[in-house]
Design an enzyme around this catalytic site. Sequence first.
Site, PDB file in Angstrom:
ATOM      1  N   ASN A   9       0.869  -1.186   0.000  1.00 51.51           N
ATOM      2  CA  ASN A   9       0.000   0.000   0.000  1.00 51.51           C
ATOM      3  C   ASN A   9       0.901   1.230   0.000  1.00 51.51           C
ATOM      4  O   ASN A   9       1.513   1.555   1.013  1.00 51.51           O
ATOM      5  CB  ASN A   9      -0.888  -0.036   1.250  1.00 51.51           C
ATOM      6  CG  ASN A   9      -1.737   1.224   1.372  1.00 51.51           C
ATOM      7  OD1 ASN A   9      -1.790   2.044   0.460  1.00 51.51           O
ATOM      8  ND2 ASN A   9      -2.406   1.365   2.516  1.00 51.51           N
ATOM      9  N   LYS A  11       0.077   4.255  -0.186  1.00 53.75           N
ATOM     10  CA  LYS A  11      -0.536   5.443   0.451  1.00 53.75           C
ATOM     11  C   LYS A  11      -0.277   6.674  -0.415  1.00 53.75           C
ATOM     12  O   LYS A  11      -0.275   6.565  -1.631  1.00 53.75           O
ATOM     13  CB  LYS A  11      -0.008   5.605   1.883  1.00 53.75           C
ATOM     14  CG  LYS A  11      -0.161   4.303   2.680  1.00 53.75           C
ATOM     15  CD  LYS A  11       0.078   4.451   4.150  1.00 53.75           C
ATOM     16  CE  LYS A  11      -0.096   3.109   4.849  1.00 53.75           C
ATOM     17  NZ  LYS A  11      -0.017   3.183   6.284  1.00 53.75           N
ATOM     18  N   HIS A  96      -9.484   1.380   4.902  1.00 54.00           N
ATOM     19  CA  HIS A  96      -8.217   1.528   5.617  1.00 54.00           C
ATOM     20  C   HIS A  96      -8.416   2.449   6.812  1.00 54.00           C
ATOM     21  O   HIS A  96      -9.178   3.417   6.737  1.00 54.00           O
ATOM     22  CB  HIS A  96      -7.138   2.079   4.672  1.00 54.00           C
ATOM     23  CG  HIS A  96      -5.769   1.988   5.259  1.00 54.00           C
ATOM     24  ND1 HIS A  96      -5.300   2.899   6.176  1.00 54.00           N
ATOM     25  CD2 HIS A  96      -4.781   1.072   5.091  1.00 54.00           C
ATOM     26  CE1 HIS A  96      -4.086   2.540   6.543  1.00 54.00           C
ATOM     27  NE2 HIS A  96      -3.741   1.441   5.898  1.00 54.00           N
ATOM     28  N   GLU A  98      -6.753   4.781   7.940  1.00 51.56           N
ATOM     29  CA  GLU A  98      -6.488   6.210   7.658  1.00 51.56           C
ATOM     30  C   GLU A  98      -7.703   6.854   7.003  1.00 51.56           C
ATOM     31  O   GLU A  98      -8.007   8.029   7.248  1.00 51.56           O
ATOM     32  CB  GLU A  98      -5.219   6.336   6.798  1.00 51.56           C
ATOM     33  CG  GLU A  98      -3.969   6.061   7.632  1.00 51.56           C
ATOM     34  CD  GLU A  98      -2.815   5.419   6.886  1.00 51.56           C
ATOM     35  OE1 GLU A  98      -2.809   5.436   5.640  1.00 51.56           O
ATOM     36  OE2 GLU A  98      -1.911   4.883   7.559  1.00 51.56           O
ATOM     37  N   GLU A 168      -5.300  -4.846  10.460  1.00 47.13           N
ATOM     38  CA  GLU A 168      -4.217  -3.895  10.711  1.00 47.13           C
ATOM     39  C   GLU A 168      -4.485  -3.156  12.026  1.00 47.13           C
ATOM     40  O   GLU A 168      -5.267  -2.204  12.054  1.00 47.13           O
ATOM     41  CB  GLU A 168      -4.149  -2.858   9.578  1.00 47.13           C
ATOM     42  CG  GLU A 168      -3.900  -3.444   8.214  1.00 47.13           C
ATOM     43  CD  GLU A 168      -3.310  -2.414   7.249  1.00 47.13           C
ATOM     44  OE1 GLU A 168      -2.241  -2.703   6.696  1.00 47.13           O
ATOM     45  OE2 GLU A 168      -3.889  -1.331   7.079  1.00 47.13           O
ATOM     46  N   GLY A 174       2.797   2.110  10.786  1.00 50.96           N
ATOM     47  CA  GLY A 174       3.785   3.182  10.651  1.00 50.96           C
ATOM     48  C   GLY A 174       4.514   3.524  11.935  1.00 50.96           C
ATOM     49  O   GLY A 174       5.204   4.534  12.018  1.00 50.96           O
ATOM     50  N   SER A 213       3.583  -2.310  10.268  1.00 56.29           N
ATOM     51  CA  SER A 213       5.032  -2.411  10.464  1.00 56.29           C
ATOM     52  C   SER A 213       5.604  -3.767  10.036  1.00 56.29           C
ATOM     53  O   SER A 213       6.512  -4.294  10.689  1.00 56.29           O
ATOM     54  CB  SER A 213       5.413  -2.088  11.918  1.00 56.29           C
ATOM     55  OG  SER A 213       5.070  -0.739  12.215  1.00 56.29           O
TER      56      SER A 213
HETATM   57  P1  13P Z   1       3.199   0.272   7.572  1.00 52.40           P
HETATM   58  O1  13P Z   1       3.631  -1.040   6.926  1.00 52.40           O
HETATM   59  O2  13P Z   1       3.956   1.453   7.058  1.00 52.40           O
HETATM   60  O3  13P Z   1       3.130   0.160   9.047  1.00 52.40           O
HETATM   61  O4  13P Z   1       1.683   0.509   7.051  1.00 52.40           O
HETATM   62  C1  13P Z   1       0.766  -0.502   7.186  1.00 52.40           C
HETATM   63  C2  13P Z   1      -0.451  -0.142   6.432  1.00 52.40           C
HETATM   64  O5  13P Z   1      -1.201   0.720   6.834  1.00 52.40           O
HETATM   65  C3  13P Z   1      -0.706  -0.843   5.169  1.00 52.40           C
HETATM   66  O6  13P Z   1      -1.984  -0.597   4.709  1.00 52.40           O
END
Ligand code: 13P
Length: 252
Positions: A9, A11, A96, A98, A168, A174, A213
Site C-alpha cells: 500500500n 498510500k 483503511h 487512515e 491492521e 507506521g 510495520s
Molecule cells: P506500515 O507497513 O507502514 O506500518 O503501514 C501498514 C499499512 O497501513 C498498510 O496498509
Amino acid sequence: MRKKLLLGNWKMNKTPSEAKEFASSCEEMVKKAIDNNVDVGVAPTFVCLCPVVKYAPKGLIVSAQNCSQYDHGAYTGEVSIPMLKEVGVTYCIIGHSERREYDAETSEKCNAKIKALLAAEITPVYCCGESLATYEEGKTNEWVAEQIKAGMKDLTPEQAAKVVIAYEPIWAIGTGKSATKETAEETIGFIRKTLEGMFGAVAQDIRILYGGSVKPENIHDYMSMEDIDGALVGGASLKLDSYKALIDNLIG
Ligand code: 13P
C-alpha cells in the site's frame, strides 16, 4: 489451500514517474513471487494507476486504495469503479484505518463499496483493526467483529469467499511497533471464526492478511502462522530493494 498475497500500500507516496520507475523495474521479483505461488501487487494513488498498469510486468496485481460506491454523478473528488475497471485495476483496498480516521469512512459505507466492487469483479481488500486504547482495554475482538459484521453484511458465501480481509491494528501502522506473530494470529483466527459464523465453511477459503510495520525482518514470522495468508505493507513496500527482500523472506 489459500494462496499467499503480498500487497504494497503506497498510500500518498510516489509521483507518476516514480511509480513508473518501480513498475518497470520489478519484473524479476514479480516472476519470483509467481513461480513460488505467491500473489503480489501494489496499490498506488489514483494518478499513478495508469503508469503502473502500463509499465508493470505481467502478473503484478494493481490495486486502488479506495473507490466511490457510485458509478457516476455529482461526487466531486471521487473515482468510480467503472473508471478503475477500465484502467485495468483488479483489486481495491476498502476501509483503511487512515480513511476511517480522516475521511469518516464507516463500515456501512465500506459494505456498499464491497458489494459494488464484487459486482464489477474487482477484489475488495477490506481493512479492520483497533486503536491502541481499544487494544489496551482488551476489546480488540469485539471491535473487529463489529467491523467485519457491518462491512460484510448481506454478502452470500460465494461473494464473501472473494473478499480479502486485512487485519491492521492501528497502533502498529507506521509505528515500527508491530504486533507479535502470536497476537496477530490470535485476532486473525478470531476474525476467521466470525466469518465462519456468518458464512459457514467458506471462511476457510477467505484470505486474511496482517498489516502494521511488516518488514523484511519480520514477514517470515507472520507467514509461519496458520491463519495469516499474507501481508498488507506500507513503508517497506516503497523501495524496490525492500519489496524484493519482503518476497525473498516471505518465500524463504
Ligand atoms: P506500515 O507497513 O507502514 O506500518 O503501514 C501498514 C499499512 O497501513 C498498510 O496498509
